[in-house]
Design a protein around this motif. Sequence first.
Motif, PDB file in Angstrom:
ATOM      1  N   ARG A   1       9.225  16.312  -2.111  1.00 46.37           N
ATOM      2  CA  ARG A   1       8.121  17.127  -1.599  1.00 46.37           C
ATOM      3  C   ARG A   1       6.818  16.536  -2.097  1.00 46.37           C
ATOM      4  NH1 ARG A   1       9.323  21.131   1.570  1.00 46.37           N
ATOM      5  NH2 ARG A   1      11.293  22.188   1.306  1.00 46.37           N
ATOM      6  N   PHE A   2       5.876  16.418  -1.164  1.00 45.23           N
ATOM      7  CA  PHE A   2       4.580  15.869  -1.516  1.00 45.23           C
ATOM      8  C   PHE A   2       3.770  16.899  -2.302  1.00 45.23           C
ATOM      9  CE2 PHE A   2       0.107  14.872  -0.859  1.00 45.23           C
ATOM     10  CZ  PHE A   2       0.099  13.548  -1.245  1.00 45.23           C
ATOM     11  N   SER A   3       3.132  16.440  -3.351  1.00 48.72           N
ATOM     12  CA  SER A   3       2.230  17.264  -4.152  1.00 48.72           C
ATOM     13  C   SER A   3       0.835  16.657  -4.051  1.00 48.72           C
ATOM     14  CB  SER A   3       2.673  17.274  -5.620  1.00 48.72           C
ATOM     15  OG  SER A   3       1.634  17.731  -6.454  1.00 48.72           O
ATOM     16  N   ARG A   4      -0.121  17.438  -3.555  1.00 49.94           N
ATOM     17  CA  ARG A   4      -1.499  16.949  -3.482  1.00 49.94           C
ATOM     18  C   ARG A   4      -2.046  16.700  -4.880  1.00 49.94           C
ATOM     19  NH1 ARG A   4      -5.327  20.497  -0.085  1.00 49.94           N
ATOM     20  NH2 ARG A   4      -6.697  18.725  -0.426  1.00 49.94           N
ATOM     21  N   GLY A   5      -1.604  17.486  -5.857  1.00 45.79           N
ATOM     22  CA  GLY A   5      -2.057  17.307  -7.228  1.00 45.79           C
ATOM     23  C   GLY A   5      -1.558  16.021  -7.851  1.00 45.79           C
ATOM     24  N   ARG A   6      -0.361  15.624  -7.519  1.00 48.17           N
ATOM     25  CA  ARG A   6       0.206  14.369  -8.028  1.00 48.17           C
ATOM     26  C   ARG A   6      -0.247  13.184  -7.177  1.00 48.17           C
ATOM     27  NH1 ARG A   6       6.033  15.413 -10.543  1.00 48.17           N
ATOM     28  NH2 ARG A   6       5.701  17.552 -11.225  1.00 48.17           N
ATOM     29  N   GLY A   7      -0.417  13.459  -5.890  1.00 51.65           N
ATOM     30  CA  GLY A   7      -0.771  12.387  -4.972  1.00 51.65           C
ATOM     31  C   GLY A   7       0.436  11.621  -4.456  1.00 51.65           C
ATOM     32  N   TYR A   8       1.625  12.135  -4.693  1.00 43.79           N
ATOM     33  CA  TYR A   8       2.846  11.489  -4.229  1.00 43.79           C
ATOM     34  C   TYR A   8       3.958  12.536  -4.131  1.00 43.79           C
ATOM     35  CZ  TYR A   8       3.928  11.490  -9.253  1.00 43.79           C
ATOM     36  OH  TYR A   8       4.119  11.860 -10.561  1.00 43.79           O
ATOM     37  N   ALA A   9       5.047  12.138  -3.486  1.00 43.09           N
ATOM     38  CA  ALA A   9       6.211  13.020  -3.376  1.00 43.09           C
ATOM     39  C   ALA A   9       7.099  12.844  -4.600  1.00 43.09           C
ATOM     40  CB  ALA A   9       6.998  12.699  -2.111  1.00 43.09           C
ATOM     41  N   SER A  10       7.705  13.933  -5.015  1.00 43.91           N
ATOM     42  CA  SER A  10       8.657  13.865  -6.122  1.00 43.91           C
ATOM     43  C   SER A  10       9.793  14.845  -5.850  1.00 43.91           C
ATOM     44  CB  SER A  10       7.970  14.159  -7.457  1.00 43.91           C
ATOM     45  OG  SER A  10       7.566  15.499  -7.522  1.00 43.91           O
ATOM     46  N   PRO A  11      10.936  14.654  -6.507  1.00 42.50           N
ATOM     47  CA  PRO A  11      12.077  15.536  -6.258  1.00 42.50           C
ATOM     48  C   PRO A  11      11.746  16.988  -6.591  1.00 42.50           C
ATOM     49  CG  PRO A  11      12.734  13.629  -7.553  1.00 42.50           C
ATOM     50  CD  PRO A  11      11.235  13.616  -7.472  1.00 42.50           C
TER      51      PRO A  11
END
Length: 185
Positions: free
Chosen positions: A150-160
């Motif tokens: 799932r993409f996280s705008r806060g992280r700037g990338y997708a993570s499990p």
Amino acid sequence: MFIRSERLFLRPAWPEDRDEILARIGHEAVVRNLARVPWPYTAEDAREFVEKPQDHRLPNFLITAPGAGGARIIGACGLSLLDGEVNLGYWITPDEQGRGYATEAARALLSLARALGHGRVVAHHHVDNAASGRVLEKVGFRRTGRVAERFSRGRGYASPSREHEVVFESPADCGGDDSMNRRAA
């Protein structure tokens, strides 16, 4: 719409809340665990959050803790649609974490979701955010077995991200806490 729980008051955001919202959510450690919140979080983001129209079936609330000096904002929670399903989300500012506020707010929001007639609610947490998974389990969510990027705008990338669900067995009767007649599907 407002919700009162044992220690908390959940209410809509108002324009005068913008600066306090910015101060409370403006921590990378908080935002990185959210899907739709950008980092860095700006005054414009706070303004957009406050001005976002409310959907009575998918309400969003500020979580406030009433005290002698007034009610301070400690986080937010709400319902939204994610992939066509009702999704529960929340955050708590770092200084207030570890006090059971997320659990209390999520429990109150689930009661409302049931009262609104939602039969199933899902929630997700990044697998590296085990604390959020514990909150979900405390309020009756069960793992579905699905883990998806799932993409996280806060992280700037997708993570499990691990999916959890609550399925209500019967409609709400507004007659108190009967553990909300939840079951894992």
